[in-house]
Design a protein around this motif. Structure first.
Motif, PDB file in Angstrom:
ATOM      1  N   ASN A 189      22.845 100.716  67.061  1.00 55.39           N
ATOM      2  CA  ASN A 189      22.602  99.578  67.954  1.00 55.39           C
ATOM      3  C   ASN A 189      23.409  98.335  67.597  1.00 55.39           C
ATOM      4  O   ASN A 189      23.902  97.636  68.471  1.00 55.39           O
ATOM      5  CB  ASN A 189      21.107  99.252  68.018  1.00 55.39           C
ATOM      6  CG  ASN A 189      20.443  99.253  66.658  1.00 55.39           C
ATOM      7  OD1 ASN A 189      21.081  99.436  65.630  1.00 55.39           O
ATOM      8  ND2 ASN A 189      19.136  99.052  66.651  1.00 55.39           N
ATOM      9  N   ASN A 223      14.245 100.131  62.985  1.00 55.81           N
ATOM     10  CA  ASN A 223      14.621  99.673  64.321  1.00 55.81           C
ATOM     11  C   ASN A 223      13.579  98.764  64.964  1.00 55.81           C
ATOM     12  O   ASN A 223      13.898  97.976  65.841  1.00 55.81           O
ATOM     13  CB  ASN A 223      14.835 100.867  65.255  1.00 55.81           C
ATOM     14  CG  ASN A 223      16.211 101.478  65.106  1.00 55.81           C
ATOM     15  OD1 ASN A 223      17.144 100.826  64.658  1.00 55.81           O
ATOM     16  ND2 ASN A 223      16.344 102.738  65.473  1.00 55.81           N
ATOM     17  N   GLN A 252      17.923  96.410  72.164  1.00 54.85           N
ATOM     18  CA  GLN A 252      18.228  97.327  71.054  1.00 54.85           C
ATOM     19  C   GLN A 252      18.534  96.558  69.768  1.00 54.85           C
ATOM     20  O   GLN A 252      19.394  96.948  68.990  1.00 54.85           O
ATOM     21  CB  GLN A 252      19.398  98.223  71.458  1.00 54.85           C
ATOM     22  CG  GLN A 252      19.082  99.072  72.682  1.00 54.85           C
ATOM     23  CD  GLN A 252      20.306  99.730  73.297  1.00 54.85           C
ATOM     24  OE1 GLN A 252      20.472 100.944  73.235  1.00 54.85           O
ATOM     25  NE2 GLN A 252      21.173  98.938  73.890  1.00 54.85           N
ATOM     26  N   MET A 255      21.780 101.549  77.734  1.00 54.53           N
ATOM     27  CA  MET A 255      21.159 102.116  76.542  1.00 54.53           C
ATOM     28  C   MET A 255      22.232 102.918  75.810  1.00 54.53           C
ATOM     29  O   MET A 255      22.918 103.754  76.396  1.00 54.53           O
ATOM     30  CB  MET A 255      19.988 103.009  76.928  1.00 54.53           C
ATOM     31  CG  MET A 255      18.865 102.266  77.653  1.00 54.53           C
ATOM     32  SD  MET A 255      18.248 100.844  76.736  1.00 54.53           S
ATOM     33  CE  MET A 255      17.584 101.643  75.278  1.00 54.53           C
ATOM     34  N   GLN A 275      16.753 107.414  74.126  1.00 58.47           N
ATOM     35  CA  GLN A 275      15.837 106.279  74.128  1.00 58.47           C
ATOM     36  C   GLN A 275      15.325 105.941  75.524  1.00 58.47           C
ATOM     37  O   GLN A 275      14.275 105.312  75.679  1.00 58.47           O
ATOM     38  CB  GLN A 275      16.508 105.057  73.512  1.00 58.47           C
ATOM     39  CG  GLN A 275      16.733 105.158  72.017  1.00 58.47           C
ATOM     40  CD  GLN A 275      15.442 105.288  71.246  1.00 58.47           C
ATOM     41  OE1 GLN A 275      14.431 104.695  71.590  1.00 58.47           O
ATOM     42  NE2 GLN A 275      15.471 106.081  70.182  1.00 58.47           N
ATOM     43  N   ILE A 329      12.508 100.062  71.603  1.00 53.29           N
ATOM     44  CA  ILE A 329      13.954 100.008  71.783  1.00 53.29           C
ATOM     45  C   ILE A 329      14.210  99.966  73.285  1.00 53.29           C
ATOM     46  O   ILE A 329      14.161 100.986  73.964  1.00 53.29           O
ATOM     47  CB  ILE A 329      14.661 101.234  71.174  1.00 53.29           C
ATOM     48  CG1 ILE A 329      14.384 101.325  69.684  1.00 53.29           C
ATOM     49  CG2 ILE A 329      16.160 101.148  71.427  1.00 53.29           C
ATOM     50  CD1 ILE A 329      14.981 100.222  68.858  1.00 53.29           C
TER      51      ILE A 329
END
Length: 506
Positions: free
Chosen positions: A154, A252, A282, A324, A329, A380
């Motif tokens: 990310n 994350n 993200q 994304m 995700q 996320i």
């Protein structure tokens, strides 16, 4: 490592067999960005042997010489930043502005680590007690040796540099395994060092998939730094435990926001939306849920909705954020939003129809039950949850119960009250009247609590994370009262007992 990889493994015929090749794609278009070898154990071992040799040279240079090398590397990256930004945009789909900011933050961390390593890690004197006043004590910090870095997808430049720069400044060699989705960025960083020091592989890259990352964890390097998902972190910790390799982990998961009754609501709403949706949500330094005082909840929610509705994902320069990066995700976000709505949460902006792969339009959910996957899960995506609370204490209880021990942003005019409130929270960072800006302060350590508390990056803590402590005690003269001998005189013990009573028993 446990994350499903978007790139495909393509098999090409070779002269003596077949070679696995990793192909990465632009998530905006699906076009190929690059192809890279999936390195096996033998290639990894050769890389580590080279790192061991380079580390000895690098450690022996000392702080001043390493500083000069690292600042030269920094200048090289800065001069070629346009190349890195372009590659970062291709591999992540980020808008140019986001990629520029990420590169600038990474370079600032490299600069800070280079300039502050000597001050943070140099040998310093320590005090002693009356029993050992003839001893001179000191403590210093030495390199670990070779550090393995497993990069994220990310923020592949900024987050990775939070380990690479600090490990190198502390005197270690680094073997960097970038994420499959952003392999090109990792290769670029390593090659930029190689061009500067072609005969000293202090920074090397190994390319490949999760099997390559697992091999690095098993390779008995001196420490592993990992950034990524909760499940990936558990896998890395488990693999490293087999060889007792220490691990520093950055998860994350995003943090929370608390909005007090006296907050400047428009500032708070703007920060909440940016924290939740920058980089398509993200960012591990972002905002997952805002807990808002009941009396200002409706006004705040209206302002949040207004800010969120102005945003538009896309691939063009005017887009607020990109796609994304990791395809899998999208399904995670869909599941979280569906669960939140099924449990009684309401969609204020967007909803399930906002999810159109690879882009997700802004989603704002309100009054989502705390047991919802959208609250308890790893967040996320460009989704912001806004929940009402009756008191600050209730906000603290909810944050602690969620277990997202990364960061909390508090918005209030009564800034003096925040210190006491912050001590109630089981998080690593508390910010006042800002959300994600703290990530741009290299001196500020970044780390969490509980599952988020596996070490730190950035700041002096980050430098010491990649160092080993060496304590030294030196006898300066013969002590008048010497108890560290079998030949001690009885009067020495009587004198020591008298002094002990005078110091501690009164």
């Amino acid at each position: 490592m446990a994350e499903s990889a978007q790139p495909q493994v393509v098999v090409y015929p070779g002269g003596s067999g077949r070679t696995n090749v990793l192909t990465s794609y632009d998530p905006r278009t699906g076009e190929t960005v690059g192809t890279y070898a999936i390195m096996g154990t033998s290639e990894l071992n050769r890389t580590i042997r080279a790192a061991r040799a380079a580390e000895r040279w690098w450690a022996d240079l000392g702080f001043a010489a390493r500083k000069r090398w690292l600042l030269d590397w920094k200048r090289s990256i800065a001069r070629r930043a346009t190349e890195l930004v372009e590659l970062l945009c291709e591999e992540t789909g980020k808008p140019e502005a986001d990629a520029v900011i990420e590169v600038m933050l990474a370079v600032e961390n490299l600069d800070w680590a280079a300039r502050n390593a000597a001050r943070a890690l140099r040998r310093r004197s320590l005090g002693s007690t009356w029993l050992t006043r003839n001893q001179k004590a000191s403590v210093g910090y030495l390199p670990l040796g070779v550090v393995g870095v497993l990069g994220p997808w990310n923020n592949p430049v900024f987050t990775a540099m939070g380990s690479i720069a600090y490990a190198m400044a502390a005197g270690n060699a680094v073997v960097f395994k970038p994420h499959e989705l952003t392999t090109g960025v990792g290769v670029w960083l390593a090659e930029s060092w190689t061009e500067l020091a072609p005969s000293q592989p202090v920074l090397q890259v190994v390319t490949g998939d999760r099997s390559t990352g697992a091999a690095l964890c098993r390779a008995k390097v001196d420490k592993i730094a990992y950034a990524g998902s909760d499940s990936g972190a558990r896998e890395v910790i488990s693999l490293c435990a087999q060889s007792m390799t220490p691990v520093v982990v950055e998860h994350n998961g995003k943090g929370s926001m608390v909005v007090h009754v006296d907050a400047k609501l428009d500032d708070a709403a703007e920060a909440a939306v940016f924290g939740a949706m920058a980089n398509a949500g993200q960012n591990p330094t972002g905002i997952q849920c805002a807990y808002v005082a009941d009396s200002v909840f409706d006004n705040f929610l209206e302002l949040v909705a207004d800010h969120a509705k102005r945003l538009r994902p896309g691939a063009d320069r005017k887009a607020s954020y990109g796609p994304m990066i990791m395809e899998s995700q999208v399904g995670v976000i869909r599941k979280q939003v569906r669960d939140a709505l099924a449990r009684g949460g309401r969609a204020v902006v967007g909803g399930l129809d906002s999810i159109r792969e690879p882009y997700i339009s802004p989603i704002v959910l309100a009054e989502v039950p705390e047991e919802s996957l959208a609250v308890t899960g790893e967040a996320i995506g460009p989704v912001l949850i806004v929940n009402r609370v009756s008191t600050m204490d209730e906000a603290a209880r909810r944050i602690n119960a969620s277990g997202n021990g990364v960061a909390v942003s508090v918005f209030t005019r009564d800034v003096r009250s925040v210190d006491a409130f912050a001590e109630q929270l089981r998080v690593g960072v508390v910010t006042i009247n800002s959300s994600t800006a703290y990530a741009g302060i290299p001196a500020l350590p970044f780390g969490g609590v509980g599952e988020y508390g596996q070490g730190h990056s950035h700041g002096e803590h980050g430098l010491r994370e990649f160092s080993r402590t060496l304590a030294v005690a030196r006898k300066q003269y013969r002590a008048a009262v010497d108890l560290s001998t079998f030949d001690r005189h009885s009067r020495h013990l009587r004198a020591a007992k008298t002094m002990f009573r005078l110091r501690h028993a009164r």
